[in-house]
Structures are given as structure tokens and as C-alpha cells.
Design an enzyme around this catalytic site. Structure first.
Site, short mmCIF file in Angstrom:
data_model
loop_
_atom_site.label_atom_id
_atom_site.label_comp_id
_atom_site.label_asym_id
_atom_site.label_seq_id
_atom_site.Cartn_x
_atom_site.Cartn_y
_atom_site.Cartn_z
CE LYS A 79 8.74 -45.84 -33.66
NZ LYS A 79 8.79 -47.14 -32.93
CB SER A 157 11.77 -48.89 -34.70
OG SER A 157 10.57 -48.84 -33.95
CB SER A 181 10.64 -50.18 -30.98
OG SER A 181 11.02 -51.07 -32.00
#
Length: 461
Positions: A79, A157, A181
Site C-alpha cells: 500500500k 482504504s 481497511s
């Protein structure tokens, strides 16, 4: 071309036997990452040259008979929150576009490199990780692999992380989980996601959202994949699960408070099927009241840890460049400006009492884990949320609701796909108190087998 949807154990065995090479796997992943339909919205940066160099180095060492870590040579993504030496950590934002490149790898990236994993690239995300939906107005929103024609949210997310796995751009992905997330995009995209106890994986070098709640975990095909990656992230090697993991004799506590409110018909049916699979595998499901769950909204009424701690990190940046933020993100961060020291200390005290009360209820039920829907609805269309702040806010609160309970508990949780192949992805969540990670993963393997016995849980891809 894309990397076929196989678990890490498969690729580990194929590489060890010489039936494939890291270079071949990496080229398949890169082809999808560079040319796939969702490629542009999935990645902030693709590391084609370094990925190829890493893969060839691993192949050379393996050919020379040098002992390698178990997962060496397998493509993975990280990420856009994790520092990589020489790369700018943008956190999915334009605000940090011209920030100085990281001078060192984050601890997570260090451990992935030491395990020989090939980092394909940095995945897109909700700006600064502050939403459970996955929309990003700066870099685009990768479409959920289910019903791509409609164009549905991937969940956030860690949006790009999930799509990088479903679309064969990597064998697995590493995300962060502050309020769901990792688990939300896993549930909405048909993957397995693990949120460890927060302190299990070091946060050094990861751009924070909330230091009190942030945790780091994998999104992958199976529970065993998550266990192998969790071991790497936690600095414990790359061991898999015991093959004898079972649900027989386990007690699962199903909260009667809050967690099933607002379920759509698809999630309700899939969750019921999952519970039936678990009982048929020998588990006992008991309903328990957890009134503390209904109290959390009031405890967090001012914005909670996330708003307070995000504001502390972002205040000066917002003062200088607030107009460049996603308006829906910056408005939530600004809530933290009204949280003073007294409010924060009150929150700390309330959390400790809340955790103690919830843990007592789990213990009183003699439960090995909680069981609940990961997300109460299937992935909504992107178009329904892009132009309506009201719809965006309502969907965000609903989708974050159940996962957030575990973050506030400082617990660990696993989201497993429990839908039938071809149906809309639905996740079932197993969760436990802090420090029960190994037990929960073993329980999750048993749950995964129970779902498979009824033809449930097939991921997309």
C-alpha cells in the site's frame, strides 16, 4: 496475461520444484499491473525494473542451490503508506506529490525484502486511508472485480491492494487496517483479509492515520496465505497453518447487538449459509448481548482517535495546502481540531473500560471467537457515491461499522469470503481479543474448510 489465482503455498511449491521461476511469475504480474483494465487506478507506482531485478536475483540464487526463505520469488504489492527507500510515500494524495523520497525502508518493507518477496508496486488507496469505501478523486478508483460493468466500489482504504490480487497483479498484498481497511476490501472483493493485533507488526515507516488503532495485515486468497504473510510481517518467518485446523468443538459468539442491523438480503442469506456451514462442521454458535457495541458511536461522537490523531499529524499541512485534499477526507480530519486533551484522556479511559467489558462477555460465553458479517451490504456502485455527500457519508458509516468494533477492542480479526461462486462477494468475520492471533488463524482455517464443504467461499479471479 495475469498471475493465476493460486495460493502462496502453490507458488512456493512450484518454485521449489523448478516448475516455474520468479521471473516468469513476475512478468505475468507486471503484464497485468501495466496493461490490465484497472491498472492505472490500482497503482500509484509500478516498480517494473526493480521487480525484474529482484526476481532474476532470486532465480539465480535458487539455481545455485542457495537456501532461500519459503516465499522468496513470489510477487506482492504494498500500500502507498509504507516507506520504500528512494520512493515518495504519497498516501494516495496529491498533497505529498513533491515530498522528499524516503531515506529508508519501513520495517514492513524490510521484512518483505528479507523474505525474498518481489514488490511489484505501490497500490492506490483512499487519500490518507480515511474512508472505508476506496474512492480516490486524485488517482481514480479501481473497480470491484464483481459486476465491473456497473462499476462498484472496491472498499477501502486498501482499495488498490485488493484489486491487485483479484486481477492477478500480485499473489497477495499488504495493507493497513485502522477501522477495517484490510477486511472491508477483502470482503467486498472476495478475498481473505487478516487484521492482526495492532502491536504485532511494527508501524515504523508507515504513514499514520491513528497510532492508537493502526494495524498492518495481508489481503490474499486463503487463510494459510494470510498466516504465512503475517508471520513474515511479525518477524516470525513464513510458517503456514497446521493442516489439522478444525471448527469441531469451537464456540462462536454471535452478537445480537448492532452487527446485523442494515443487512441487505444478499449479505443476510450468505451470512446465514456461513453460520450453517460452521455448525455442520461441529461449531456451536451462541448469541450474546454486547450492549457496549451500541455505545461506541457515543464514545466516538467527537471523531474518536482517528480524527484526533489525524489532525495532530495533518494540521500544519492542511493550513498550507488544505484546498488540495479530497474534500471528504479533509472535512473528517478537521473534526479533530475540536478534540482537546481532556477529551482525549476521557476517550482513553472509556476505551479501557469498554475493552474490559467486551472481553468479559466473550469469556462468559466461553467463546473462541466472535462471528459477524464483515460488511452488512454488498459493494454499492461508485456512481451512487461520487456525486452525493449524503450517500457517501451514510455508506461509509455503515461499511465501517462492524470492522471498527474490533479495532477499538484492540483485537484481531479475519474476513473470509462466504458467497457462492459468481454471486456478489460477502465476507464473514471471525474476531477475538488482543493476542489471540495464532488461535484465530487456526480457527479461520477450520472455518474456511467448513465453507468450502458447502461450496461457499470461492474468491473472484
Amino acid at each position: 496475461m495475469a498471475l493465476p489465482p493460486k495460493p502462496l503455498a502453490h507458488w512456493q511449491a512450484e518454485l521449489a520444484a523448478g516448475r516455474t521461476t520468479s521471473a516468469a511469475l513476475t512478468e505475468q504480474a507486471l503484464d497485468a499491473a501495466l496493461h490490465g483494465s484497472e491498472a492505472r487506478a490500482t497503482f500509484i507506482a509500478v516498480h517494473a525494473d526493480t521487480a525484474r531485478a529482484t526476481a532474476h536475483a532470486v532465480d539465480g540464487l535458487r539455481a545455485a542451490g542457495v537456501p532461500l526463505p519459503p516465499l522468496a520469488g513470489i510477487p506482492i504489492t504494498v500500500k502507498d503508506l509504507f516507506d520504500q527507500q528512494g520512493q515518495v510515500t504519497r498516501a494516495g494524495s496529491r498533497v505529498l506529490e513533491h515530498a522528499a523520497p524516503a531515506q529508508a525502508d519501513s520495517v514492513v518493507v524490510q521484512r518483505l525484502r528479507a523474505a525474498g518477496l518481489v514488490i511489484v508496486g505501490r497500490t492506490n488507496m483512499t487519500e490518507f486511508a480515511y474512508s472505508g469505501l476506496g474512492l480516490n478523486p486524485h488517482h481514480g478508483t479501481p473497480r470491484n472485480p464483481w459486476d465491473r460493468q456497473t462499476g462498484r466500489i472496491p472498499g477501502g482504504s486498501s482499495s488498490g491492494a485488493a484489486v491487485s490480487v483479484t486481477d492477478g497483479m500480485a499473489a497477495a498484498a499488504i495493507g493497513t487496517d485502522t477501522g477495517g481497511s484490510v477486511r472491508i476490501p477483502s470482503a467486498l472483493c472476495g478475498l481473505t483479509g487478516f487484521k492482526p493485533t495492532a502491536r504485532r507488526v511494527p508501524l515504523q515507516g508507515a504513514l499514520p492515520l491513528s497510532a492508537a488503532l493502526d494495524s498492518i495485515g495481508p489481503l490474499a486468497r486463503t487463510v494459510d496465505c494470510c498466516a504465512r504473510l503475517d508471520a513474515v510481517l511479525a518477524g516470525a518467518g513464513a510458517s503456514g497453518l497446521e493442516p489439522t485446523a478444525t471448527l469441531a468443538g469451537a464456540t462462536l459468539a454471535l452478537p445480537s447487538t448492532l452487527v446485523r442491523e442494515g443487512m441487505d438480503a444478499t449479505v443476510a442469506a450468505a451470512f446465514e449459509q456461513a453460520c450453517r456451514a460452521f455448525t455442520e462442521a461441529g461449531a456451536r454458535i451462541v448469541e450474546i448481548d454486547v450492549p457496549e457495541f451500541a455505545e461506541l458511536a457515543q464514545i466516538n461522537r467527537l471523531g474518536g482517535y482517528t480524527a484526533a490523531e489525524a489532525w495532530a499529524w495533518h494540521a500544519k499541512l492542511i493550513e498550507a495546502r488544505g484546498a488540495e485534499y479530497d474534500p471528504r477526507v479533509v472535512s473528517r480530519i478537521r473534526r479533530g481540531a475540536s478534540i482537546n486533551a481532556a477529551h482525549y484522556l476521557e476517550l482513553e479511559s472509556a476505551r479501557l473500560q469498554w475493552i474490559s467489558a467486551v472481553e468479559r462477555r466473550i469469556a462468559a460465553a466461553h467463546a473462541h471467537a466472535l462471528v459477524l458479517p464483515t460488511v452488512p451490504v454488498v459493494a454499492p456502485p461508485i456512481a451512487d457515491l461520487q456525486d452525493s455527500d449524503e450517500a457517501y457519508g451514510a455508506a461509509n458509516l455503515l461499511i465501517l461499522r462492524n470492522p471498527t468494533l474490533v479495532n477499538f477492542l484492540d483485537g484481531c480479526a479475519l474476513s473470509l469470503p462466504c458467497h457462492r461462486p459468481g454471486d456478489a462477494p460477502v465476507g464473514v468475520m471471525l474476531a477475538g481479543p488482543a493476542g489471540r492471533d495464532a488461535d484465530l488463524l487456526a480457527l479461520g482455517a477450520g472455518a474456511e474448510a467448513a465453507l468450502a464443504a458447502l461450496g461457499l467461499g470461492a474468491g473472484i479471479g
